[in-house]
Design a protein around this motif. Structure first.
Motif, short mmCIF file in Angstrom:
data_model
loop_
_atom_site.label_atom_id
_atom_site.label_comp_id
_atom_site.label_asym_id
_atom_site.label_seq_id
_atom_site.Cartn_x
_atom_site.Cartn_y
_atom_site.Cartn_z
N HIS A 22 0.97 -1.20 0.34
CA HIS A 22 -0.19 -0.22 -0.04
C HIS A 22 0.91 1.03 0.03
O HIS A 22 1.58 0.98 0.85
CB HIS A 22 -1.10 0.57 1.27
CG HIS A 22 -1.62 -1.52 1.20
ND1 HIS A 22 -3.18 -1.14 1.21
CD2 HIS A 22 -1.36 -2.33 1.93
CE1 HIS A 22 -3.55 -2.23 1.22
NE2 HIS A 22 -2.81 -3.39 1.57
N TYR A 23 0.75 2.35 -0.45
CA TYR A 23 1.46 3.41 -1.14
C TYR A 23 0.76 4.56 -1.29
O TYR A 23 -0.71 4.53 -1.34
CB TYR A 23 2.58 3.07 -1.76
CG TYR A 23 1.62 2.84 -3.46
CD1 TYR A 23 1.88 4.69 -3.89
CD2 TYR A 23 1.78 2.19 -4.05
CE1 TYR A 23 1.54 4.73 -5.49
CE2 TYR A 23 0.95 2.22 -5.05
CZ TYR A 23 0.56 3.51 -6.07
OH TYR A 23 0.45 2.81 -7.33
N THR A 24 0.99 5.97 -0.48
CA THR A 24 -0.02 6.83 -1.00
C THR A 24 1.39 7.89 -1.58
O THR A 24 2.36 8.09 -1.75
CB THR A 24 -0.60 7.74 0.38
OG1 THR A 24 0.85 7.95 1.12
CG2 THR A 24 -1.01 6.84 1.37
N LEU A 25 0.07 9.05 -2.20
CA LEU A 25 1.20 10.15 -3.26
C LEU A 25 1.09 11.33 -2.80
O LEU A 25 -0.21 11.76 -2.58
CB LEU A 25 0.53 9.87 -4.53
CG LEU A 25 0.52 8.66 -5.46
CD1 LEU A 25 0.02 8.27 -7.10
CD2 LEU A 25 1.98 8.11 -5.79
N GLY A 26 2.07 12.13 -2.22
CA GLY A 26 2.05 13.66 -1.80
C GLY A 26 1.04 13.18 0.11
O GLY A 26 1.81 12.54 0.57
N SER A 27 0.46 14.35 -0.32
CA SER A 27 -0.33 15.06 0.74
C SER A 27 -1.53 14.22 0.81
O SER A 27 -2.71 13.94 1.38
CB SER A 27 -0.49 15.78 0.95
OG SER A 27 -1.10 16.74 0.04
N ASP A 28 -1.96 13.51 -0.06
CA ASP A 28 -3.51 13.25 -0.66
C ASP A 28 -3.15 12.09 0.07
O ASP A 28 -3.04 11.08 0.28
CB ASP A 28 -3.26 12.18 -2.29
CG ASP A 28 -5.04 12.08 -2.83
OD1 ASP A 28 -5.74 11.98 -1.51
OD2 ASP A 28 -4.83 11.56 -4.21
N THR A 29 -4.57 11.52 0.87
CA THR A 29 -4.76 10.50 1.55
C THR A 29 -4.99 9.25 0.81
O THR A 29 -5.47 7.91 1.25
CB THR A 29 -5.87 11.29 2.75
OG1 THR A 29 -6.53 10.96 1.69
CG2 THR A 29 -5.68 12.07 3.39
N LYS A 30 -5.30 9.16 -0.32
CA LYS A 30 -5.83 7.78 -1.55
C LYS A 30 -4.51 6.56 -1.16
O LYS A 30 -3.79 7.37 -1.48
CB LYS A 30 -6.07 7.91 -2.72
CG LYS A 30 -6.84 6.50 -3.78
CD LYS A 30 -6.91 7.39 -5.00
CE LYS A 30 -7.79 5.69 -5.77
NZ LYS A 30 -7.64 6.83 -6.89
N VAL A 31 -4.84 5.86 -1.20
CA VAL A 31 -3.99 4.48 -0.65
C VAL A 31 -3.99 3.95 -1.63
O VAL A 31 -5.02 3.14 -2.26
CB VAL A 31 -4.50 3.74 0.46
CG1 VAL A 31 -3.55 2.36 0.61
CG2 VAL A 31 -4.38 4.49 1.71
#
Length: 119
Positions: A100-109
């Protein structure tokens, strides 16, 4: 190392994997399939980065067991940017997991599936 190309149209990230010199890569045919070989006692460090010149940070936040022998001390490993786990047991089946990973400050995983084969 998970590399995420976020420059694709429609915000569909393309992923690829790479591994250190001391890691045996068994399969890396696409971003959807990545298999490494490891031994009991090996430490695995998951890190991620954006492809190219993108400055968007990519954070690995979880490793979740799907199937095979439980080779780590827990079915879920978590972190804020990187995750490290030590293989405590092997097995004849593949250890299949979701990264699981996120991009920047986005909370979508976002999730990719990968495999570790143990000896």
């Amino acid at each position: 190392m998970l590399t995420v190309d976020i420059t694709k149209p429609g915000n569909v990230a393309k992923t690829s994997f790479s591994a250190g010199n001391n890691t045996t890569i068994l399969e890396s045919s696409s971003g959807n399939r990545f298999t490494i070989r490891a031994e009991v006692g090996d430490s695995v460090l998951w890190k991620a980065k954006a492809a190219g010149e993108s400055q968007v940070p990519v954070h690995v936040v979880g490793v979740n067991y799907i199937s095979g022998p439980r080779i780590f001390s827990s079915n879920t490993l978590t972190g804020k940017s990187t995750i490290k786990g030590t293989i405590i047991r092997g097995g004849k089946e593949d250890y299949v997991y979701k990264l699981h990973y996120t991009l920047g400050s986005d909370t979508k995983v976002y999730v990719v599936t990968a495999i570790i084969m143990t000896k």
